[in-house]
Design a protein around this motif. Structure first.
Motif, mmCIF file in Angstrom:
data_model
loop_
_atom_site.group_PDB
_atom_site.id
_atom_site.type_symbol
_atom_site.label_atom_id
_atom_site.label_comp_id
_atom_site.label_asym_id
_atom_site.label_seq_id
_atom_site.Cartn_x
_atom_site.Cartn_y
_atom_site.Cartn_z
ATOM 1 N N LEU A 181 -0.790 89.381 -98.193
ATOM 2 C CA LEU A 181 -1.359 88.261 -97.449
ATOM 3 C C LEU A 181 -0.968 88.340 -95.983
ATOM 4 O O LEU A 181 0.048 88.939 -95.614
ATOM 5 N N ARG A 182 -1.799 87.670 -95.170
ATOM 6 C CA ARG A 182 -1.452 87.408 -93.779
ATOM 7 C C ARG A 182 -1.687 85.921 -93.539
ATOM 8 O O ARG A 182 -2.685 85.368 -94.000
ATOM 9 N N ALA A 183 -0.767 85.265 -92.845
ATOM 10 C CA ALA A 183 -0.855 83.816 -92.652
ATOM 11 C C ALA A 183 -0.503 83.459 -91.219
ATOM 12 O O ALA A 183 0.222 84.205 -90.527
ATOM 13 N N VAL A 184 -1.031 82.319 -90.754
ATOM 14 C CA VAL A 184 -0.720 81.811 -89.422
ATOM 15 C C VAL A 184 0.535 80.949 -89.512
ATOM 16 O O VAL A 184 0.559 79.945 -90.224
ATOM 17 N N LEU A 189 -0.120 85.188 -86.235
ATOM 18 C CA LEU A 189 -0.462 85.802 -87.508
ATOM 19 C C LEU A 189 0.677 86.712 -87.963
ATOM 20 O O LEU A 189 1.150 87.560 -87.207
ATOM 21 N N HIS A 190 1.108 86.522 -89.219
ATOM 22 C CA HIS A 190 2.218 87.307 -89.763
ATOM 23 C C HIS A 190 1.854 87.843 -91.145
ATOM 24 O O HIS A 190 1.096 87.215 -91.897
ATOM 25 N N SER A 191 2.431 88.984 -91.498
ATOM 26 C CA SER A 191 2.370 89.482 -92.864
ATOM 27 C C SER A 191 3.313 88.655 -93.730
ATOM 28 O O SER A 191 4.449 88.399 -93.332
ATOM 29 N N VAL A 192 2.840 88.241 -94.904
ATOM 30 C CA VAL A 192 3.652 87.416 -95.793
ATOM 31 C C VAL A 192 3.494 87.920 -97.227
ATOM 32 O O VAL A 192 2.521 88.606 -97.556
ATOM 33 N N PRO A 193 4.449 87.578 -98.114
ATOM 34 C CA PRO A 193 4.365 88.025 -99.511
ATOM 35 C C PRO A 193 3.327 87.255 -100.307
ATOM 36 O O PRO A 193 2.819 86.219 -99.872
ATOM 37 N N GLU A 194 3.043 87.734 -101.501
ATOM 38 C CA GLU A 194 1.985 87.141 -102.325
ATOM 39 C C GLU A 194 2.294 85.718 -102.760
ATOM 40 O O GLU A 194 1.384 84.944 -103.072
ATOM 41 N N ASP A 195 3.569 85.327 -102.793
ATOM 42 C CA ASP A 195 3.935 83.981 -103.238
ATOM 43 C C ASP A 195 4.027 82.974 -102.090
ATOM 44 O O ASP A 195 4.552 81.877 -102.263
ATOM 45 N N PHE A 196 3.485 83.311 -100.933
ATOM 46 C CA PHE A 196 3.627 82.472 -99.744
ATOM 47 C C PHE A 196 3.107 81.057 -99.972
ATOM 48 O O PHE A 196 3.690 80.082 -99.493
ATOM 49 N N TYR A 197 2.002 80.909 -100.701
ATOM 50 C CA TYR A 197 1.391 79.600 -100.902
ATOM 51 C C TYR A 197 1.844 78.911 -102.194
ATOM 52 O O TYR A 197 1.380 77.805 -102.496
ATOM 53 N N ASP A 198 2.742 79.533 -102.946
ATOM 54 C CA ASP A 198 3.134 78.979 -104.241
ATOM 55 C C ASP A 198 3.748 77.589 -104.118
ATOM 56 O O ASP A 198 3.490 76.702 -104.943
ATOM 57 N N ALA A 235 -6.093 80.099 -107.167
ATOM 58 C CA ALA A 235 -6.306 80.156 -108.608
ATOM 59 C C ALA A 235 -5.551 81.332 -109.223
ATOM 60 O O ALA A 235 -4.960 81.205 -110.308
ATOM 61 N N CYS A 236 -5.577 82.462 -108.536
ATOM 62 C CA CYS A 236 -4.824 83.625 -109.026
ATOM 63 C C CYS A 236 -3.328 83.322 -109.078
ATOM 64 O O CYS A 236 -2.638 83.683 -110.035
ATOM 65 N N ARG A 237 -2.830 82.649 -108.061
ATOM 66 C CA ARG A 237 -1.404 82.322 -108.044
ATOM 67 C C ARG A 237 -1.058 81.268 -109.094
ATOM 68 O O ARG A 237 0.046 81.286 -109.662
ATOM 69 N N ALA A 238 -1.981 80.364 -109.378
ATOM 70 C CA ALA A 238 -1.744 79.387 -110.440
ATOM 71 C C ALA A 238 -1.580 80.096 -111.777
ATOM 72 O O ALA A 238 -0.697 79.735 -112.581
#
Length: 264
Positions: A181-184, A189-198, A235-238
């Motif tokens: 993922l990339r997130a603001v 803008l930064h590179s972030v891990p897949e669980d960033f929005y968990d 949804a994938c993270r859920a």
């Protein structure tokens, strides 16, 4: 002037505003999600697009070759961008969503190479209205076509060639990092891990023992947290969180978003 945007909804908004699509380039693949090392029109991005468009959580999409057609259309759009006549005037529609930021960085090299005269239309965070109210925006897709002319009066600024070069360099850095993922974060803008929005998902769960539909949980997360991404990744993270035992997920076999989530 050519209009360049990075979201299909924004592309539709601009087409309605202009009464036609002949001057619009829409690069609608959200480059903030998934692998980017091979470039925006690489095989890995095609596989990512197939995963998203083929997921069909409501079980209502028609069968057929429409996904391949969408990918071919997307690749043709990138080719048009890379072969623009030198000096083309381009207005880039930018907002706070990570997909918009990634799209601009990914397109910066092509814009610089073609010596495009670039103007950035930067969506304001909020606008005061004459009736004494104010409206807050996170993405251009939230604005109505009747609002665009007024919004453009104060939000456009020129993008110098040297800045396009810097943005292109930043995109190459993100490609080397190639995180899921990339997130603001704090405007950058930064590179972030897949669980960033968990954490956003988990914080919108009901009280322990209570049950809600998955669609409601995702809607709460999108509406209250405004992460600037679509529901597919959430949804994938859920699903992943349920597998980890963070809550119970009773899947609906026909329509995934009708599944029930029970907080523990």
């Amino acid at each position: 002037m050519l209009e360049l945007c990075f979201n299909e909804g924004v592309g539709g908004l601009l087409a309605y505003w202009q009464s036609g699509k002949q001057k619009i380039l829409c690069l609608g693949d959200d480059l903030s999600i998934g692998p980017i090392a091979g470039g925006p029109d690489s095989q890995e991005r095609r596989e990512q697009l197939v995963r998203i468009l083929g997921s069909d959580p409501w079980g209502e999409l028609p069968a057929g070759e429409w996904i391949d057609e969408a990918w071919q259309r997307y690749c043709r759009t990138w080719e048009r961008l890379r072969t623009l006549p030198e000096g083309t005037e381009v207005r880039v529609w930018l907002d706070r969503t990570p997909g918009s930021r990634c799209g601009f960085l990914a397109s910066a090299e092509a814009l610089a190479f073609r010596k495009a005269r670039v103007t950035a239309a930067l969506l304001p965070e909020w606008v005061a209205r004459p009736d004494g109210t104010a409206v807050e925006y996170s993405g251009w897709g939230e604005a109505g076509p009747e609002e665009l002319d007024a919004l453009l009066e104060d939000c456009c600024r020129g993008v110098p060639q040297v800045l396009l070069g810097g943005l292109s360099h930043r995109w190459r850095q993100l490609q080397e990092e190639n995180t899921p993922l990339r997130a603001v974060i704090n405007g950058r803008l930064h590179s972030v891990p897949e669980d960033f929005y968990d954490g956003m998902i988990l914080s919108r769960l009901p009280e322990a023992g209570q049950t809600i539909r998955l669609a409601e949980l995702l809607g709460r997360t999108l509406g209250e947290c405004q992460p600037g991404i679509g529901d597919w990744w959430l949804a994938c993270r859920a699903e992943a969180l349920a597998t980890e035992g963070r809550f119970c997920l009773e899947r609906d076999p026909d329509r995934f978003y009708n599944s029930h989530v029970t907080a523990l």
